[in-house]
Each structure stands twice: as C-alpha cells, then as structure tokens.
Design an enzyme around this catalytic site. Structure first.
Site, PDB file in Angstrom:
ATOM      1  N   GLY A 448       0.977  -1.779   0.173  1.00 22.28           N
ATOM      2  CA  GLY A 448       0.054   0.194  -0.209  1.00 22.28           C
ATOM      3  C   GLY A 448       0.709   0.892   0.271  1.00 22.28           C
ATOM      4  N   GLU A 500      -0.694   5.657  -0.728  1.00 27.70           N
ATOM      5  CA  GLU A 500      -0.878   6.669   0.498  1.00 27.70           C
ATOM      6  C   GLU A 500      -0.122   7.833   0.995  1.00 27.70           C
ATOM      7  OE1 GLU A 500      -0.881   3.512   3.873  1.00 27.70           O
ATOM      8  OE2 GLU A 500      -1.516   1.665   2.453  1.00 27.70           O
ATOM      9  N   ARG A 531      10.398   6.323  15.654  1.00 27.68           N
ATOM     10  CA  ARG A 531       8.475   6.338  15.282  1.00 27.68           C
ATOM     11  C   ARG A 531       7.610   6.926  16.485  1.00 27.68           C
ATOM     12  NH1 ARG A 531       9.291   7.274  10.103  1.00 27.68           N
ATOM     13  NH2 ARG A 531      11.287   6.060   9.310  1.00 27.68           N
ATOM     14  N   ASP A 615      -7.048  -3.404   5.507  1.00 22.26           N
ATOM     15  CA  ASP A 615      -5.781  -3.794   5.975  1.00 22.26           C
ATOM     16  C   ASP A 615      -5.884  -4.506   7.899  1.00 22.26           C
ATOM     17  OD1 ASP A 615      -3.876  -3.139   4.210  1.00 22.26           O
ATOM     18  OD2 ASP A 615      -3.826  -1.686   4.773  1.00 22.26           O
ATOM     19  N   GLU A 621      -2.668  -8.174  17.402  1.00 18.07           N
ATOM     20  CA  GLU A 621      -2.233  -7.700  18.267  1.00 18.07           C
ATOM     21  C   GLU A 621      -3.179  -6.987  19.325  1.00 18.07           C
ATOM     22  OE1 GLU A 621       1.004  -3.736  16.437  1.00 18.07           O
ATOM     23  OE2 GLU A 621      -0.641  -3.486  17.983  1.00 18.07           O
ATOM     24  N   GLU A 681       3.696 -10.773   7.086  1.00 18.23           N
ATOM     25  CA  GLU A 681       5.205 -10.995   7.217  1.00 18.23           C
ATOM     26  C   GLU A 681       5.710 -11.883   7.331  1.00 18.23           C
ATOM     27  OE1 GLU A 681       6.139  -8.441   9.957  1.00 18.23           O
ATOM     28  OE2 GLU A 681       7.263  -9.351  10.659  1.00 18.23           O
ATOM     29  N   HIS A 710      11.692  -3.583   7.051  1.00 19.63           N
ATOM     30  CA  HIS A 710      12.486  -2.858   8.141  1.00 19.63           C
ATOM     31  C   HIS A 710      13.875  -2.601   8.137  1.00 19.63           C
ATOM     32  CE1 HIS A 710       8.528  -4.366  10.366  1.00 19.63           C
ATOM     33  NE2 HIS A 710       8.390  -3.201  10.580  1.00 19.63           N
TER      34      HIS A 710
HETATM   35  C1  LIG Z   1       2.622   0.210  11.211  1.00 19.04           C
HETATM   36  N1  LIG Z   1       2.660   0.557  12.365  1.00 19.04           N
HETATM   37  C2  LIG Z   1       1.486   1.460  12.756  1.00 19.04           C
HETATM   38  C3  LIG Z   1       1.549   1.455  13.999  1.00 19.04           C
HETATM   39  N2  LIG Z   1       0.289   2.214  14.438  1.00 19.04           N
HETATM   40  C4  LIG Z   1      -0.441   2.729  13.430  1.00 19.04           C
HETATM   41  N3  LIG Z   1      -1.137   3.340  13.781  1.00 19.04           N
HETATM   42  N4  LIG Z   1       0.009   3.508  12.593  1.00 19.04           N
HETATM   43  C5  LIG Z   1       1.863   2.588  11.667  1.00 19.04           C
HETATM   44  O1  LIG Z   1       1.299   2.663  10.517  1.00 19.04           O
HETATM   45  N5  LIG Z   1       1.627   0.514  15.377  1.00 19.04           N
HETATM   46  C6  LIG Z   1       2.744  -0.823  14.407  1.00 19.04           C
HETATM   47  C7  LIG Z   1       3.539   0.044  13.747  1.00 19.04           C
HETATM   48  C8  LIG Z   1       4.500   0.974  14.269  1.00 19.04           C
HETATM   49  N6  LIG Z   1       5.364   1.554  13.305  1.00 19.04           N
HETATM   50  C9  LIG Z   1       5.252   2.698  12.671  1.00 19.04           C
HETATM   51  C10 LIG Z   1       5.968   3.051  11.901  1.00 19.04           C
HETATM   52  C11 LIG Z   1       6.175   4.296  11.122  1.00 19.04           C
HETATM   53  C12 LIG Z   1       5.584   5.042  11.642  1.00 19.04           C
HETATM   54  C13 LIG Z   1       5.892   6.752  11.098  1.00 19.04           C
HETATM   55  O2  LIG Z   1       6.546   7.322  10.447  1.00 19.04           O
HETATM   56  N7  LIG Z   1       5.739   7.894  12.277  1.00 19.04           N
HETATM   57  C14 LIG Z   1       6.000   9.408  11.861  1.00 19.04           C
HETATM   58  C15 LIG Z   1       5.180   9.963  11.675  1.00 19.04           C
HETATM   59  C16 LIG Z   1       3.600   9.492  10.841  1.00 19.04           C
HETATM   60  C17 LIG Z   1       2.484  10.462  11.151  1.00 19.04           C
HETATM   61  O3  LIG Z   1       2.000  10.693  11.952  1.00 19.04           O
HETATM   62  N8  LIG Z   1       2.982  11.836  10.445  1.00 19.04           N
HETATM   63  C18 LIG Z   1       2.254  12.817  10.075  1.00 19.04           C
HETATM   64  C19 LIG Z   1       3.184  14.550  10.215  1.00 19.04           C
HETATM   65  C20 LIG Z   1       4.489  13.777  10.043  1.00 19.04           C
HETATM   66  C21 LIG Z   1       5.379  15.533  11.314  1.00 19.04           C
HETATM   67  O4  LIG Z   1       6.059  14.806  12.001  1.00 19.04           O
HETATM   68  N9  LIG Z   1       5.168  15.995  10.398  1.00 19.04           N
HETATM   69  C22 LIG Z   1       6.861  16.770  10.797  1.00 19.04           C
HETATM   70  C23 LIG Z   1       6.677  17.901   9.442  1.00 19.04           C
HETATM   71  C24 LIG Z   1       6.774  18.076   8.651  1.00 19.04           C
HETATM   72  C25 LIG Z   1       8.209  17.941   8.388  1.00 19.04           C
HETATM   73  O5  LIG Z   1       9.290  19.225   8.645  1.00 19.04           O
HETATM   74  O6  LIG Z   1       9.477  16.446   8.084  1.00 19.04           O
HETATM   75  C26 LIG Z   1       6.064  18.270  11.562  1.00 19.04           C
HETATM   76  O7  LIG Z   1       4.522  18.386  12.325  1.00 19.04           O
HETATM   77  O8  LIG Z   1       6.173  18.505  12.567  1.00 19.04           O
HETATM   78  C27 LIG Z   1       2.691  13.338   8.470  1.00 19.04           C
HETATM   79  O9  LIG Z   1       2.711  13.050   7.834  1.00 19.04           O
HETATM   80  O10 LIG Z   1       1.745  13.587   8.962  1.00 19.04           O
HETATM   81  C28 LIG Z   1       6.683   9.760  12.569  1.00 19.04           C
HETATM   82  O11 LIG Z   1       7.895  10.444  11.670  1.00 19.04           O
HETATM   83  O12 LIG Z   1       7.358   9.548  13.924  1.00 19.04           O
HETATM   84  C29 LIG Z   1       5.087   5.393  13.306  1.00 19.04           C
HETATM   85  C30 LIG Z   1       4.509   3.191  13.420  1.00 19.04           C
HETATM   86  N1  LIG Z   2      -1.638  -0.217   3.778  1.00 23.86           N
HETATM   87  C1  LIG Z   2      -0.077  -0.116   5.270  1.00 23.86           C
HETATM   88  C2  LIG Z   2      -0.531  -1.679   6.133  1.00 23.86           C
HETATM   89  C3  LIG Z   2       0.939  -1.077   7.085  1.00 23.86           C
HETATM   90  S1  LIG Z   2       0.655  -2.286   8.158  1.00 23.86           S
HETATM   91  C4  LIG Z   2       1.596   0.628   3.965  1.00 23.86           C
HETATM   92  O1  LIG Z   2       1.448   0.356   3.984  1.00 23.86           O
HETATM   93  O2  LIG Z   2       1.900   1.356   4.911  1.00 23.86           O
END
Ligand SMILES: CN1c2c(nc(N)[nH]c2=O)NC[C@@H]1CNc1ccc(C(=O)N[C@@H](CCC(=O)N[C@@H](CCC(=O)N[C@@H](CCC(=O)O)C(=O)O)C(=O)O)C(=O)O)cc1
Ligand SMILES: N[C@@H](CCS)C(=O)O
Ligand SMILES: [Zn+2]
Length: 771
Positions: A448, A500, A531, A615, A621, A681, A710
């Site tokens: 995705g 996405e 993260r 998904d 979990e 996975e 990863h």
């Molecule tokens: C599959 N996984 C997930 C889990 N839970 C979820 N709710 N979602 C998941 O996908 N649990 C199990 C796993 C855990 N894995 C992950 C993998 C990756 C991340 C991750 O990358 N988190 C990002 C935040 C994602 C997000 O919400 N992004 C927002 C805001 C981005 C941001 O911080 N923007 C900045 C400005 C941007 C810049 O200048 O670069 C800001 O606002 O200050 C978005 O995309 O809009 C992370 O960075 O930690 C999490 C769990």
């Molecule tokens: N469609 C999501 C699933 C993550 S578990 C992705 O590709 O990130």
C-alpha cells in the site's frame, strides 16, 4: 496520607525533542554530545513535571527502548555486537537499528560503519502499540553488570532535588520477553542472571536508593508452573535487604498469580486498579501487614479524565484500612499517553474538557492524594473546586448529545449474520475475479504505502498550518500518486496501489474523517525508537459523513490500465490503534467502525475499484493477554472484519494484510475472515510461518512477504525465488502472490526501486520454472 508516585513518564518530549535529536544524530547532522544533552534536558524537565509527587521514576528514560537498556545493564549483548571497540552508544544503536555494510556516514544507524549488523528483533510490548527490542539468549548466555546508566541518572535526579525511585524490569519478565535463538530453556539462565540483579540492587543501595520499582508485568498472564517457581527462586535471591522492592504489575488482573505475588519477599506490590479493581481487597487480605500497597487508580493507557469522585468513593475506605501503607499512581507507565494537553491549540473545546494527558494525570494523582489526607489541609474539602470541576466534566461527557447517536446504535443492533457473508463461496468468487482481473501466475503487488518523503510531510505540514491551500495540497499529493503509479508501471507490477501519500498514518487518517473522532495536534506516543504515532481520539458513536478514499483511488486508477487496489484500514486495527471510549464495550465500538468502513468498501466498488485491501495489521495485536479470553475477542473481531468486507460482489477481490507473524494459534479465525487474498509478514521466518496455513489447509490465496521492509538491505532475485519455492512447497502455486512483508512508507525510493525490481524478476522466473 497516601504516597504518590508514577511508574514511568513519556520520554519522547512534548514536542518530540528526542525523536528529532535521534534522527539528526543518526543522519550525522548532530554530535553525540548534542544527543546526550537533549536526553539530560528531557529527563530534567520530566522530573520537574513530576516534582509534586513523593517518588519519581529514574531509568524510564531510554534513547531507544527500555528493554534494550536493560539488556545493556545486564551485559546481555548479542554476539554479533560483542567486542565492538567504538562508542557504547553507537553499539546500542547498532543493536536497535542494525547497520548495513554498504553506506558509511551515519552514527549507529541503518547505514554506516564498515560491517553489516542485523538489528535486534522488535515486538510489541504486551497489548500496547509500543515495540521493544527482544532480548536474545542461547544456552551459553552470561551476564555482567553495567550499572553506569542507572547510577548516573539516579545521581542526576537527586541533584534535581527529587526523591528518585529507580525502575528496572524484573528478572522473570526479562527472561520471559526474550527469545532463546537455539531453542534452549531460558529459565536455565536464571541462576546466572540473579547475581547480576543482586549486584545492581546493591549498587543502587550504595548510591542511596531506598525503594526500587521492579516491573514484572508478566504476572498478569497465564504462567507455566516453571515460571511461577522462577518467581519464588528469583525474589528469594533478591531479598538481600539492600533496598526495598516495589513489585510492579500492570495491564491486567493477577488472578491465579495473586497469591504467588503476595507471597514474594518484597516490600510492596503495585496493582493495576483500573483493570483489577476487584482484586484490591484480596491483595490487601493476602499481603503481610507491613507491606506497601500501591494502587494504579488513574488509567495510564487512555486519555480520559478520571472520575475522581467515584474513585474517592471506593478509595477512601481502602485508605482508611491501609493508612501509610497506601501508595497511589497511574495504572502503568505513562509512556502510552501523550505528554501534555496544554500544548493543544486546536482541539475541540468540548472534548478537550473530558481529557487528561500525562501531565494532567499527575495532577489527578495529586488531587486524589490530597483528598485522602486527613486533617485541616486535606480531605475532599481541600480540593473541593478541583473535584467540582471534575464532576462537571464527567457529567458533561456522559450527557453530551455528540457522544450518543441513536441511529448508529440502531444500525449496530440490526446487524444480522447475512451482513458478514459473501454471496458465493471462495472457489466461485475466485473464478469471477480471475476472469475480471486476468492476472498472471505469481501476481505481484505491494502492501500500500510508498516512501513518505520529506516533501510529502512538509506539504502536509504546510497545509495543516494554512500556508498551503487545499487545491495546492491536493495537486501535490496527486503528483506523488502519479509518481507512484509511474514507478509501478515501469517496474512491471501486476496489481498497483496509489501509495498512500495523502495519509499521515493508516489509522489517524481515517479517524480524521469519521464522526465520533477528534484528533490532537501534538498528542504523540512513541511506537518504537524515534517513530511515533498520534492515535486519534474516538469519543462518540461513529459515522462516515463522506467517502474517504474514493477520489484518491479513482484518480490513481485513471492513470493506468492495470488493476488499482483500493486501500483501507480495517475496523479492528482502527480500534486497537485509537484512544477509544471507555463507556461501552470495545466490541460495540468495533461494530460501529465496521459499518462505517463497509460503506467505504461499497463506495469503492461502486466507483469501479475491483480489488480492495482492508488492512488488519493490529488484529493479532489486540489479543487479550490471557489466552482464555482470546476466543471471545476473535469472535467479534472477525465478525467486524466480515461486516466490513463481505458486502461486495463475487467479482470484487478482497485482500487483507497482517504484518505480525505467528498465525498458528489463530489460523481458524484468519480463515474465517474469508478474505480472497491475505498478505502477511513471512520473510524473516524463512516461510515457516506458512506451515500454519498448510496444516490448516487454508483455502484462499496468500501473499507471503518476500522481504523485510524494516531493513535497508536489497533482497536479491535469487533469495526471493528461493523463498517462494519454499512457499510453494506449502501452498499450491496457483494461490500464491509475490509481495513485500509490509508497506514501504519508512523506506526511500532508492531502496524501493531495486528491491521491487528484483521482486518482479523473481516472479517472472517463478512463472517460468514452477509448475
Ligand atoms: C504499522 N505500524 C503502525 C502502528 N500504529 C499506527 N497507528 N500506525 C502504524 O503505521 N503500530 C505498529 C507499526 C508501527 N510502525 C510505525 C512505523 C512508522 C511510523 C512513523 O513513521 N511515524 C512518523 C509519524 C507519521 C505521521 O503521523 N506523520 C504526519 C506528521 C509528520 C510530521 O512529523 N511532520 C512534521 C513536519 C514535517 C517535516 O518537516 O518533515 C511536523 O508536524 O512537525 C504526516 O505525515 O503528516 C514519525 O515520524 O514518527 C510510526 C509507526
Ligand atoms: N497499507 C499499509 C499497511 C501497513 S501495516 C501500508 O502499506 O503502510
Ligand atoms: Zn503491515
């Protein structure tokens, strides 16, 4: 007066300072000293935040993960990083994140240095969305104490003038959470481990520690007799008198382990009185009269205000009985909630008045303790204003017309078995879908997401800040979608995705568009390492005012002649990764979500989308911690998925995706979901996870992941072919798909392109060589 304390505090920082400091360091954009300074500043600030408490935790801060910290404290490093002569912090990050051999230049990160090192395995912490690095053992594992981190931080805390309580993971939980790579008995290591723990307690005592909190959350799960015996052996050995031990249990009830816990020679026990309030009397009864009883009376896993009046109604008689022996705290570490509500500028005002983040939860503890204090400065009268305000907020939440929507309740009540049944059995559907989609053998697809680049995140950030208008944002995201489609066509993938780009997170994105949800601006919670996730807040009955994904998916579909897979998150995953309401059963909330996502599925189908993926990454979990409760959960979780997915025509192909392994014990429920295709996975298990599907004669199609997303390493074509051949030994080849383990959002395009090139070539080789 009750003693007040916390079990742990969020370490990421109210503005995610730790995340940014870590990522800058890993990129080589800041120095080790800067990172260390940010860590020290955060600890200091967090101790100040907790300054009104009698005891504050030390050792809950970690640069990556508290379990990995414990492994380093115990000298339990994987063999592959032993003998490293560089900086200890970099070695720590090598275990946490791995290191590839190719690209020099980063500190302790995925890239950098001379030699490749595999990252430690990561898995979820009990039933939370936090992930820890699994301790590794083998029959020869030995332990050596390195108390430096704890001792330094203990000294720091004392210098700040707080009464510090070191926090460590207990020896039985530590062994239980780890894996013996050679299949040896982890408990055989206990006699080697205990002297190191005893040494640690002595070292803390020598520095002046009075109480040490020793976490044994494994006590809320079903324990084999040998593990129960291990508790007795362990705590006898740690009963040296060096320090007083507070044995902390959380996330559930002790049940049959209550007498065991109460018989251990510790000076106090912490019980999660949110989940196990009905065990409080039995605990007090069973504990010797000189022991401390710490009660977790404020929920550390959600963001709702505590009903302070109701809590005091049951707590006052308990306090009367226990006197000085009573301690109060949140139910568990506050790691699982955001830091501070005060930073929220745009949160819906009404819902905001019902909420408490970590800092507000500490204030609740203070109010409760004051109300429990007899005398002039205490009692309910001393906090009458706070209690009145709390009562008003609780009453307003209960009565709010925004929480209850009779039409939604009626729709859930009307759910019948037909709603969750496909029109035809799988074989008939598969024939219709084959005719419609005309896919080759071993069809290729992805899960995705494509890379969430800095440009994408910055565009969204500017859009949210109002400096990029909606039209320009949509244009930018369409550009990203078009790029993803172009790349997939060039790669020769068979079933495409839109990538996405427009989604901040696979759960938050849907929460933002559903009625019954609000979302915070800064309510970040650590998921793993640097993260974070920002769980949306589900406060009321769920509705779907508008289609959520149809425009994006149909736009993507318009760019290609290949099938475009619609991409949704399922109800169970949305439930498990949101902060959900506590005023109705989770199963009821899940059915509401199921009805809302079902509408989206049907709208996608109506728009001509022939393949829809739902998904359910968090279905496994969400399993309760005790096996005895699994079936009840699986029944409503699978029913919810079926309600969401199964209203479509035979020719519409439903996919689901799960990126957490181990299906053996739930395979019947996975089959009952009846998705046409499941992608899972498997790459790290060498396809052995497919045994569960083979043994069960799983009837539908499967896409076993062929590479670990990863890792930055690029899988070779030969490796993918070999894995798929193993898969074909277990699952008939005509039911196999070829795809990565999970979404590619955390990777870079420079990694994605060569990896998928090899995956597509592997599929071609398989088509030519596997009958
Ligand atoms: C599959 N996984 C997930 C889990 N839970 C979820 N709710 N979602 C998941 O996908 N649990 C199990 C796993 C855990 N894995 C992950 C993998 C990756 C991340 C991750 O990358 N988190 C990002 C935040 C994602 C997000 O919400 N992004 C927002 C805001 C981005 C941001 O911080 N923007 C900045 C400005 C941007 C810049 O200048 O670069 C800001 O606002 O200050 C978005 O995309 O809009 C992370 O960075 O930690 C999490 C769990
Ligand atoms: N469609 C999501 C699933 C993550 S578990 C992705 O590709 O990130
Ligand atoms: Zn996944």
């Amino acid at each position: 007066m009750a003693t007040t304390h916390t079990l742990g505090f969020p370490r990421i920082g109210a503005r995610r300072e730790l995340k940014f400091a870590l990522e800058a360091y890993w990129k080589g954009a800041s120095s080790r000293d800067e990172l260390v300074r940010v860590g020290a500043d955060l600890r200091k600030r967090h101790w100040q935040d907790q300054g009104a408490l009698d005891l504050v935790p030390v050792g809950d801060f970690a640069f990556y993960d508290q379990v990995l910290d414990m492994s380093f404290t115990l000298g339990n490093l994987p063999d592959r990083v032993k003998g490293f002569h560089g900086d200890a912090l970099d070695n720590y990050f090598r275990v946490a994140r791995g290191r590839s051999a190719e690209t020099p230049g980063e500190h302790g990160g995925e890239h950098g240095g001379c030699c490749g090192v595999a990252a430690g395995e990561m898995t979820k912490w009990f039933d939370t969305n936090y992930h820890y690095i699994v301790p590794e053992f083998d029959a020869g594992t030995s332990f050596t104490l390195d108390a430096s981190r704890l001792l330094e931080q203990f000294a720091e805390a004392r210098a700040e003038g707080v009464r510090a309580k070191p926090v460590i993971i207990g020896p039985v939980t530590y062994l239980a959470l780890g894996k013996a790579k050679d299949g040896s008995d982890r408990l055989a290591l206990l006699p080697r481990l205990l002297p190191v723990y005893a040494g640690l307690l002595q070292a803390l005592a020598d520095q002046g520690a009075d109480w040490v909190q020793i976490d044994e959350p494994i006590l809320v799960t079903e324990l084999e007799p040998a593990w129960r015996d291990a508790f007795v052996q362990a705590y006898r050995a740690l009963d040296t008198g060096a320090v007083k031990l507070l044995l902390a249990t959380y996330f559930g009830r002790l049940q049959e382990n209550l007498p065991l816990a109460c018989a251990l020679p510790v000076q106090g026990i912490h019980l999660d009185a949110i989940n196990a309030r009905d065990e409080v009397d039995a605990l007090i009864e069973a504990l010797p009269a000189d022991r401390v009883v710490s009660l977790g009376v404020v929920n550390g896993r959600n963001i709702w205000k505590t009903d302070l009046g109701a809590t005091l109604d049951w707590l006052e008689p308990v306090a009367g009985k226990l006197g000085e022996r009573l301690w109060i705290a949140p139910s568990c570490s506050l790691l699982h909630v955001p830091v501070d509500l005060a930073g929220e500028r745009k949160l819906d005002e009404e819902v905001r008045s019902w909420l408490a983040f970590a800092v507000q939860k500490l204030e609740e503890i203070r109010i409760l303790a004051t109300a429990l204090t007899p005398g002039q400065d205490g009692g309910r009268a001393a906090v009458a204003a706070e209690l009145d305000a709390n009562r008003a907020a609780i009453a307003a939440r209960r009565a709010s017309p925004r929480v209850n929507n009779p039409a939604v309740k009626a729709a859930v009540a009307a759910i019948g078995p037909r709603l969750g049944r496909r029109k035809s059995p799988f074989a008939a559907r598969a024939a219709c879908q084959a005719a419609r989609l005309n896919l080759p053998k071993f069809p290729t697809t992805t899960i995705g997401s494509f890379p969430q680049t800095k440009e994408i995140r910055q565009a969204r950030s500017r859009f949210k800040a109002g400096t990029l208008d909606a039209a320009a944002y949509t244009e930018a995201m369409r550009g990203e979608i078009a790029r993803s489609v172009r790349e997939q066509e060039a790669l020769g993938l068979d079933v495409l995705v839109h990538g996405e780009a427009e989604r901040n997170d696979m759960v938050e994105y849907f929460g933002e568009q559903l009625d019954g949800y609000v979302f915070s601006q800064g309510g970040w919670v650590q998921s793993y390492g640097s993260r974070c996730v920002k769980p949306p807040i589900l406060f009321g009955d769920i509705g779907r005012p508008n289609a959520m994904t149809v425009e994006w998916i149909t736009y993507a579909a318009s760019l290609t002649d290949k099938p475009m897979k619609g991409m949704l998150t399922g109800p169970v995953t949305i439930l498990n990764w949101s902060f959900v309401r506590d005023d109705q059963p989770r199963s009821e909330t899940c059915r509401q979500l199921a009805l809302a996502i079902r509408e989206e599925v049907l709208d996608l189908e109506k728009a001509g989308v022939g393949v829809i993926q739902i998904d359910e990454a968090a279905l496994r979990e969400g399993l309760p911690l005790r096996k005895s409760q699994w079936q009840a959960y699986l029944d409503w979780a699978v029913e919810s998925f079926r309600i969401t997915a199964n209203g479509v025509e035979d020719a519409t192909q439903i996919h689901t995706h799960m990126c957490y392994s181990e299906f053996n014990d739930i395979i019947a429920s996975i089959a009952a979901m009846d998705a046409d295709v499941i992608t899972i996975e498997t790459s790290r298990s060498d396809m052995e996870l497919l045994d569960a599907f083979d043994d069960f004669n799983y009837p539908n199609e499967i896409g076993p992941g062929v590479y670990d997303i990863h890792s930055p390493n690029i899988p070779t074509e030969a490796h993918i072919v070999a894995l798929m051949r193993k898969a074909a030994e277990r699952i008939p080849a005509d039911r196999l798909w070829v795809n990565p383990d999970c979404g590619l959002k955390t990777r870079q395009w420079a990694e994605v392109i060569p990896a998928l090139t090899n995956m597509v070539s592997a599929a071609k080789t398989l088509r030519a060589t596997v009958a």
